[in-house]
Design an enzyme around this catalytic site. Structure first.
Site, PDB file in Angstrom:
ATOM      1  CE  LYS A 113       5.488  28.880  -3.650  1.00 48.57           C
ATOM      2  NZ  LYS A 113       5.286  29.721  -2.445  1.00 48.57           N
TER       3      LYS A 113
ATOM      4  CE1 TYR B 108      -9.902  -0.356   5.514  1.00 45.17           C
ATOM      5  CE2 TYR B 108      -9.294   1.298   3.874  1.00 45.17           C
ATOM      6  CZ  TYR B 108      -9.043   0.097   4.518  1.00 45.17           C
ATOM      7  OH  TYR B 108      -7.951  -0.652   4.168  1.00 45.17           O
TER       8      TYR B 108
END
Length: 389
Positions: free
Chosen positions: A46, A268
């Site tokens: 998956k 940042y």
């Protein structure tokens, strides 16, 4: 922080961020896992094979001991058939309105978690092969115990009408990563009860599967006729008991390097300031490429065989590495993640830094390769594979 990595090998210089998938590692993991289960092995591919490529991982797993393939939705199952894979495939997470006729036509087994799903599957043209799914204590997918007897009885009636063939019963354990957790004993007991109830209704499921990777490695009582292994294929053991081999390596070139004085703010928010005069290397990989932003301030990478800290916040497309007193040139290869052979961080390391699990790390990295615009993807170790019927 900057101690030499053991047996460090400097990789060839990449020209762009590169995610390498090692199918030889997948094959080694499958062989180990197949040898640890008392039944068959279903390779769960998956989420595009946990970000490693569903078809590649499926072929490798089948070549090394797996006998079944497992996925969630039919959108993951049908491409396996389109790729020519003929091994049994089970799809276990679909809405009631799924294209059951397509599943039947493609010879894909489907899980049935309730009466509504059973009615929809039974109404589709053809005869569906179904695995009744029981909730073993997670309160998510699978039939609740209060509805299980009715589901088994209805499934038996549908069998008699020729609408379905009940070939399996499945469940899932919620705490298998901790073998001592009492949740597992309750789950085993409920699964045993579910099997007895199914047999009492006249059903004869040939396939009975409860264990995923952790339980396969730690609890033979959960193995039954088959184990479903996903994360273990690509080197992740949630139980932390077994040395499996990671199959991903992420490298990238340094874009630029600058010399800065002590106290220089980085990134940042200026959450990091350099403690001393140093050199900062810019690497063109960030959270847009699947690295977890929550690892900011804790992550490390390998530059010239040494662990170096990632400083400042991870940005969408870039991160900054403190490489110390000696600069490195632009183009210098940086290893951000790998199997750990040369001391480089592993997916488990990144998960620990980010407060998540390795599954999320590898699937995120793999997703960044699908368009070819974020990370380049290269598959190695596949020379031994052949088309499997």
């Amino acid at each position: 922080m900057s101690a030499p990595c053991p047996s460090a090998v400097v990789p060839a210089a990449p020209t762009r961020p590169l995610l390498e998938v090692d199918l030889a590692a997948v094959g080694a993991n499958v062989r180990l896992l197949a040898g640890r289960t008392g039944g068959g092995l279903m390779a769960v591919v998956k989420a595009d094979g946990f970000g490693h490529g569903a078809v590649d991982v499926a072929r490798t797993a089948l070549a090394h001991g797996a006998t079944w393939l497992g996925v969630t939705g039919l959108a993951e199952a049908l491409p396996l058939r389109a790729a020519g894979l003929r091994a049994p495939v089970l799809s276990w997470l679909n809405p009631v309105g799924a294209d059951w006729a397509a599943a039947i036509a493609a010879d894909v087994d489907v899980a049935v978690p309730g009466l509504e799903h059973l009615a929809a599957v039974a109404a589709a043209p053809g005869r569906a092969r179904v695995h009744l799914h029981v909730d073993c204590g997670m309160a998510r997918d699978g039939a609740a115990p209060a509805t299980w007897s009715a589901l088994c009885a209805a499934a038996r009636r549908a069998e008699r009408r020729g609408e379905v063939e009940v070939v399996g019963v499945m469940g899932h354990l919620g705490c298998a990563e901790d073998p001592s957790d009492a949740c597992n004993a309750r789950g085993r007991t409920r699964f045993a009860w579910a099997l007895e109830t199914a047999r009492a209704a006249g059903l004869r499921p040939v396939h009975r599967h409860l264990a995923s990777t952790a339980a396969t490695l730690t609890d033979p009582r959960t193995h039954h006729t088959m184990s479903r292994v996903g994360a273990g294929l690509v080197g992740i053991d949630p139980s932390g008991t077994t040395a499996l081999r990671g199959a991903l390596t992420l490298t990238a070139p340094v874009v630029s390097v600058r010399q800065v004085p002590a106290g220089t703010p980085v990134g940042y928010g200026h959450e990091h300031r350099t403690a001393r005069a140093t050199h900062l290397a810019l690497v063109p990989v960030g959270y847009g490429d699947g690295l977890p932003r929550a690892a900011s301030g804790r992550a490390e990478v390998v530059v010239r065989g040494r662990r170096r800290p990632v400083v400042g916040r991870l940005s969408m497309d870039q991160l900054v590495v403190d490489v110390g007193e000696r600069p490195v040139p632009p183009g210098e290869p940086v290893t951000l993640l790998g199997p750990g052979d040369a001391g480089e961080p592993t997916a488990t390391d990144w998960a620990g830094w980010a407060g998540t699990i390795a599954h999320e790390v590898v699937t995120g990295l793999g997703a960044a390769t699908r368009t070819g615009t974020r990370l380049e993807r290269r598959v190695v170790g596949a020379a031994h594979l052949r088309s499997l019927a």
